[in-house]
Design a protein around this motif. Sequence first.
Motif, short mmCIF file in Angstrom:
data_model
loop_
_atom_site.label_atom_id
_atom_site.label_comp_id
_atom_site.label_asym_id
_atom_site.label_seq_id
_atom_site.Cartn_x
_atom_site.Cartn_y
_atom_site.Cartn_z
N GLY A 43 9.44 4.14 1.18
CA GLY A 43 9.47 5.53 1.59
C GLY A 43 8.27 5.88 2.45
O GLY A 43 7.33 5.10 2.58
N ASP A 44 8.30 7.07 3.03
CA ASP A 44 7.21 7.45 3.93
C ASP A 44 6.34 8.58 3.37
O ASP A 44 5.51 9.12 4.06
N PHE A 45 6.53 8.91 2.09
CA PHE A 45 5.74 9.98 1.50
C PHE A 45 4.61 9.48 0.62
O PHE A 45 3.49 9.93 0.70
N TYR A 46 4.92 8.51 -0.22
CA TYR A 46 3.93 8.00 -1.17
C TYR A 46 3.14 6.86 -0.54
O TYR A 46 3.61 6.17 0.33
N GLY A 47 1.93 6.65 -1.03
CA GLY A 47 1.07 5.62 -0.45
C GLY A 47 0.65 4.56 -1.44
O GLY A 47 -0.46 4.05 -1.36
N GLY A 48 1.53 4.21 -2.37
CA GLY A 48 1.17 3.25 -3.40
C GLY A 48 0.93 1.85 -2.86
O GLY A 48 1.54 1.43 -1.88
N TRP A 49 0.03 1.14 -3.52
CA TRP A 49 -0.35 -0.23 -3.15
C TRP A 49 0.24 -1.19 -4.17
O TRP A 49 -0.12 -1.15 -5.34
N ILE A 50 1.13 -2.06 -3.72
CA ILE A 50 1.76 -3.02 -4.62
C ILE A 50 1.15 -4.40 -4.39
O ILE A 50 1.18 -4.94 -3.29
N THR A 51 0.56 -4.94 -5.44
CA THR A 51 0.03 -6.31 -5.43
C THR A 51 0.86 -7.11 -6.44
O THR A 51 1.62 -6.54 -7.22
N PRO A 52 0.76 -8.44 -6.42
CA PRO A 52 1.66 -9.27 -7.24
C PRO A 52 1.74 -8.91 -8.73
O PRO A 52 2.80 -9.07 -9.34
N TYR A 71 -2.48 4.42 3.87
CA TYR A 71 -1.10 3.99 3.69
C TYR A 71 -0.98 2.52 4.07
O TYR A 71 -1.17 2.17 5.24
N PRO A 72 -0.63 1.66 3.12
CA PRO A 72 -0.46 0.24 3.48
C PRO A 72 0.76 -0.02 4.35
O PRO A 72 0.91 -1.09 4.90
N SER A 73 1.62 1.00 4.51
CA SER A 73 2.73 0.88 5.45
C SER A 73 2.25 1.07 6.89
O SER A 73 2.93 0.69 7.83
N ALA A 74 1.05 1.64 7.05
CA ALA A 74 0.52 1.95 8.39
C ALA A 74 -0.55 0.96 8.84
O ALA A 74 -0.67 0.66 10.02
N VAL A 75 -1.38 0.51 7.90
CA VAL A 75 -2.47 -0.42 8.20
C VAL A 75 -2.48 -1.54 7.17
O VAL A 75 -2.03 -1.35 6.04
#
Length: 129
Positions: free
Chosen positions: A105-114, A87-91
């Motif tokens: 959100g806290d369910f999905y773990g998508g990675w957003i780059t430019p 999860y990029p929200s965590a690390v």
Amino acid sequence: MGRRVVADTRASLRVLETSHPPVFYMPRQDVREEFLRPRPGRTHCEWKGTASYWDVVADDVVVPGAAWSYEQPLAPYEALRGRLAFYPSAVRCTVDGEVVVAQEGDFYGGWITPEIEGPFKGGPGTWDW
């Protein structure tokens, strides 16, 4: 966690799902498993199967539920066996040196780059898409 590198790979699998930014699954051999601790609890994805969760632990710092895996994925997602996603929200996560922005959100773990454009599921009001 500071500047510890928990995973570094050139062999990730990039998984795309409808209304989500990509998630990168890394082979276990490219993850420093001494920083991982299994976490109680599971969730079920109707497509991929049952997800297991992992804490990232270094010294006296614990990042709960920072990663997940599908230890026995369903047949269409067999390629995820032996891989971990973070999860990029965590690390702090990067792709080709670019820092990843976490999906809302806290369910999905998508990675957003430019180069990745939304809208994405995960934020308030998006559960019914």
